[in-house]
Design an enzyme around this catalytic site. Structure first.
Site, PDB file in Angstrom:
ATOM      1  N   ASP A  12       0.867  -1.181   0.000  1.00 32.85           N
ATOM      2  CA  ASP A  12       0.000   0.000   0.000  1.00 32.85           C
ATOM      3  C   ASP A  12       0.906   1.234   0.000  1.00 32.85           C
ATOM      4  O   ASP A  12       1.770   1.376   0.858  1.00 32.85           O
ATOM      5  CB  ASP A  12      -0.898  -0.015   1.254  1.00 32.85           C
ATOM      6  CG  ASP A  12      -1.946   1.094   1.223  1.00 32.85           C
ATOM      7  OD1 ASP A  12      -3.139   0.784   1.084  1.00 32.85           O
ATOM      8  OD2 ASP A  12      -1.565   2.282   1.324  1.00 32.85           O
ATOM      9  N   ASP A 109      -3.769   2.419  -5.258  1.00 30.01           N
ATOM     10  CA  ASP A 109      -2.472   2.461  -4.552  1.00 30.01           C
ATOM     11  C   ASP A 109      -2.161   1.179  -3.792  1.00 30.01           C
ATOM     12  O   ASP A 109      -1.327   1.190  -2.908  1.00 30.01           O
ATOM     13  CB  ASP A 109      -2.396   3.712  -3.649  1.00 30.01           C
ATOM     14  CG  ASP A 109      -2.839   3.453  -2.223  1.00 30.01           C
ATOM     15  OD1 ASP A 109      -3.786   2.668  -2.033  1.00 30.01           O
ATOM     16  OD2 ASP A 109      -2.234   4.038  -1.307  1.00 30.01           O
ATOM     17  N   GLU A 110      -2.842   0.076  -4.141  1.00 30.63           N
ATOM     18  CA  GLU A 110      -2.542  -1.156  -3.415  1.00 30.63           C
ATOM     19  C   GLU A 110      -2.670  -2.399  -4.292  1.00 30.63           C
ATOM     20  O   GLU A 110      -3.396  -2.404  -5.291  1.00 30.63           O
ATOM     21  CB  GLU A 110      -3.446  -1.298  -2.193  1.00 30.63           C
ATOM     22  CG  GLU A 110      -4.906  -1.242  -2.531  1.00 30.63           C
ATOM     23  CD  GLU A 110      -5.807  -1.424  -1.313  1.00 30.63           C
ATOM     24  OE1 GLU A 110      -5.607  -2.394  -0.559  1.00 30.63           O
ATOM     25  OE2 GLU A 110      -6.714  -0.607  -1.151  1.00 30.63           O
TER      26      GLU A 110
HETATM   27  P1  TTP Z   1      -5.211   5.114   1.189  1.00 29.37           P
HETATM   28  O1  TTP Z   1      -4.176   4.057   0.919  1.00 29.37           O
HETATM   29  O2  TTP Z   1      -6.312   4.783   2.118  1.00 29.37           O
HETATM   30  O3  TTP Z   1      -4.507   6.418   1.784  1.00 29.37           O
HETATM   31  P2  TTP Z   1      -3.104   7.067   1.443  1.00 29.37           P
HETATM   32  O4  TTP Z   1      -2.319   6.263   0.479  1.00 29.37           O
HETATM   33  O5  TTP Z   1      -3.308   8.489   1.034  1.00 29.37           O
HETATM   34  O6  TTP Z   1      -2.393   7.098   2.859  1.00 29.37           O
HETATM   35  P3  TTP Z   1      -1.741   5.881   3.675  1.00 29.37           P
HETATM   36  O7  TTP Z   1      -0.287   6.232   3.791  1.00 29.37           O
HETATM   37  O8  TTP Z   1      -2.441   5.887   4.989  1.00 29.37           O
HETATM   38  O9  TTP Z   1      -1.976   4.640   2.879  1.00 29.37           O
HETATM   39  O10 TTP Z   1      -5.852   5.579  -0.161  1.00 29.37           O
HETATM   40  C1  TTP Z   1      -5.090   5.697  -1.361  1.00 29.37           C
HETATM   41  C2  TTP Z   1      -5.529   6.894  -2.165  1.00 29.37           C
HETATM   42  O11 TTP Z   1      -6.905   6.805  -2.471  1.00 29.37           O
HETATM   43  C3  TTP Z   1      -5.351   8.208  -1.425  1.00 29.37           C
HETATM   44  O12 TTP Z   1      -4.049   8.763  -1.603  1.00 29.37           O
HETATM   45  C4  TTP Z   1      -6.440   9.063  -2.019  1.00 29.37           C
HETATM   46  C5  TTP Z   1      -7.523   8.091  -2.435  1.00 29.37           C
HETATM   47  N1  TTP Z   1      -8.632   8.130  -1.465  1.00 29.37           N
HETATM   48  C6  TTP Z   1      -9.720   8.942  -1.744  1.00 29.37           C
HETATM   49  O13 TTP Z   1      -9.768   9.596  -2.802  1.00 29.37           O
HETATM   50  N2  TTP Z   1     -10.745   9.021  -0.824  1.00 29.37           N
HETATM   51  C7  TTP Z   1     -10.738   8.321   0.362  1.00 29.37           C
HETATM   52  O14 TTP Z   1     -11.671   8.426   1.178  1.00 29.37           O
HETATM   53  C8  TTP Z   1      -9.603   7.463   0.629  1.00 29.37           C
HETATM   54  C9  TTP Z   1      -9.533   6.672   1.923  1.00 29.37           C
HETATM   55  C10 TTP Z   1      -8.590   7.407  -0.306  1.00 29.37           C
HETATM   56 MG    MG Z   2      -2.101   4.186   0.764  1.00 29.90          MG
END
Ligand code: TTP
Ligand code: MG
Length: 348
Positions: A12, A109-110
Site C-alpha cells: 500500500d 495504490d494497493e
Molecule cells: P489510502 O491508501 O487509504 O490512503 P493514502 O495512500 O493516502 O495514505 P496511507 O499512507 O495511509 O496509505 O488511499 C489511497 C488513495 O486513495 C489516497 O491517496 C487518495 C484516495 N482516497 C480517496 O480519494 N478518498 C478516500 O476516502 C480514501 C480513503 C482514499
Molecule cells: Mg495508501
C-alpha cells in the site's frame, strides 16, 4: 512433500495522491498538503488524502475541505490529478510484476502478490519491492507479509509510512487481537456499531464470541466470516485480472458501400456498441482507432490518442470521426471497424 503455507504480500503506497504531488513539486515536501476536489478549500468537496504533515492537524480522507481548511489554513490545497496518480499506479505495479506475475490489483495504490513460490526470504523480497518502487517512482510504500490476504492487508497498515510487517499464524494473539475491530477487513461502520453496543471493541474480544452468537447477530455467512477472520483465518485466493488489450467492433457490409452517409452511420453505431462494452466492463480508453477495408481488400487504419482516459460516448465518437476524416474514401468500402485501445480500469 513438505507442508508450506502461502506467502501473501500486500503493498500500500504511503499518502499516495499527496506523495505523487510532492514528486511533481518537490517544494511541497515537508509542508502540509491536502488533495481534494478542485483544490479550493472554500468550495464544496472532500479531502481525498492529506500528507503526513497535514494529518498532524487532524486532517484525513473524506473530511470536508472546509473543515480541513479550518484545521490548517496554511496547508497547500491541490485538486485531484487522476492522470498522474494512474501513471504512478501503473509504474509501481510494473515493479511488483517483476517479483511474480501473480498479482491482484486491489486499487489505485494497493496490490496483493502471491509470493509462495518465490525462493527469496520475505525480507529480501520486501527490500526489492521498496527499492524498485523508489527507483521507478520516487515514492515509498508499506508492506505486509502474511499467510493470507486478510492478515497481509492488516500488516501493511501497522507500520506506516515506509513500513514492513511480517505476520505469522502464531502472531494472531499478540498482533491481531489487540487491534480495534474496524481494522478487520469487512467490518464496516454498521457492524462496528453493533459490536460496540455489545462492548466488543477489539478483534480479540470478537474472537471470544461463540460462533452461535455471531450467527445469531449477523446471520450465517457474515457470522462465520467474523468468526474466522477474528482468528486470522482466510483462504480467499488472489483475484488476478486478465486485462483486455482492446475493445472493438467491426462489420462487413452485405454489399460494398460507397455512400459516405451509410459509412458514417455505421461507424457511429459501432462506436456506440464499443462504448457500451467499455462502460459495462468498467474500462476507459485513451486511443481510438478505425479500420477500413476496401472492396479490393486494401486495408487502412487510423488512430487518435486523446488527452486522457475516457469512456464518454461523445469523446470517443469524436475521435472515431476524426480518424474517418483522415481516410480518402475513393473506393467502395467492404468493412469498417472501430477499436478502443490503451485501456485502463476506470476509477469508481
Ligand atoms: P489510502 O491508501 O487509504 O490512503 P493514502 O495512500 O493516502 O495514505 P496511507 O499512507 O495511509 O496509505 O488511499 C489511497 C488513495 O486513495 C489516497 O491517496 C487518495 C484516495 N482516497 C480517496 O480519494 N478518498 C478516500 O476516502 C480514501 C480513503 C482514499
Ligand atoms: Mg495508501
Amino acid at each position: 512433500m513438505f507442508y508450506m503455507q502461502r506467502r501473501i504480500i500486500h503493498i500500500d503506497m504511503d499518502a499516495f495522491f499527496a506523495a505523487v504531488e510532492e514528486k511533481k513539486n518537490p517544494a511541497l515536501t515537508g509542508k502540509p498538503v491536502v488533495i481534494g476536489g478542485g483544490g479550493n478549500p472554500n468550495k464544496r468537496g472532500v479531502v481525498s488524502t492529506a500528507n503526513y504533515e497535514a494529518r498532524k492537524y487532524g486532517i484525513h480522507s473524506a473530511m470536508p475541505l472546509r473543515t480541513a481548511y479550518k484545521l490548517c489554513p496554511h496547508a497547500t490545497f491541490l485538486p485531484v490529478d487522476f492522470e498522474s496518480y494512474r501513471y504512478a499506479s501503473q509504474e509501481f505495479k510494473s515493479v511488483l510484476l517483476t517479483i511474480t506475475p501473480i498479482m491482484e490489483n486491489a486499487g489505485i495504490d494497493e496490490a496483493f502478490l502471491d509470493a509462495s513460490e518465490v525462493s527469496e526470504t520475505s525480507e529480501i523480497i520486501a527490500s526489492k519491492i521498496k527499492t524498485g518502487i523508489k527507483e521507478r517512482t520516487g515514492l515509498t510504500c508499506s508492506i505486509g507479509i502474511a499467510p493470507n490476504k486478510l492478515l497481509a492487508k492488516i500488516a501493511s497498515d501497522l507500520r506506516k509510512p515506509d513500513g514492513l510487517t511480517i505476520l505469522n499464524k502464531t502472531d494472531t494473539e499478540s498482533q491481531l487481537w489487540p487491534l480495534p475491530i474496524r481494522k478487520l477487513y469487512g467490518i464496516g461502520p454498521k457492524p462496528e456499531e453493533h459490536l460496540k453496543n455489545i462492548s466488543i471493541e477489539t478483534i480479540g474480544q470478537l474472537a471470544s464470541l461463540p460462533l452461535e452468537k455471531l450467527i445469531e447477530y449477523f446471520g450465517n455467512s457474515y457470522g462465520q466470516y467474523l468468526y474466522d477472520a477474528s482468528r486470522g483465518i482466510d483462504d480467499s485466493p488472489l483475484i488476478t485480472h486478465w486485462e483486455p488489450k482492446s475493445i472493438s467492433r467491426e462489420i462487413t457490409f452485405q454489399e460494398d458501400v460507397r455512400n459516405w452517409q451509410v459509412i458514417a452511420r455505421t461507424l457511429a453505431e459501432l462506436t456506440k456498441e464499443v462504448v457500451a462494452d467499455m462502460q459495462d466492463s468498467g474500462y476507459q480508453a485513451k486511443t481510438v482507432a478505425i479500420k477500413i477495408r476496401f472492396g479490393d481488400f486494401q486495408t487502412l487504419t487510423r488512430a487518435k490518442t486523446m488527452t486522457g482516459y475516457t469512456d464518454s460516448a461523445e469523446e470517443i465518437r469524436k475521435a472515431a470521426f476524426a480518424c474517418l476524416k483522415r481516410v480518402e474514401l475513393k473506393k467502395r468500402v467492404r468493412l469498417i471497424g472501430v477499436r478502443a485501445t490503451n485501456l485502463e480500469k476506470a476509477q469508481q
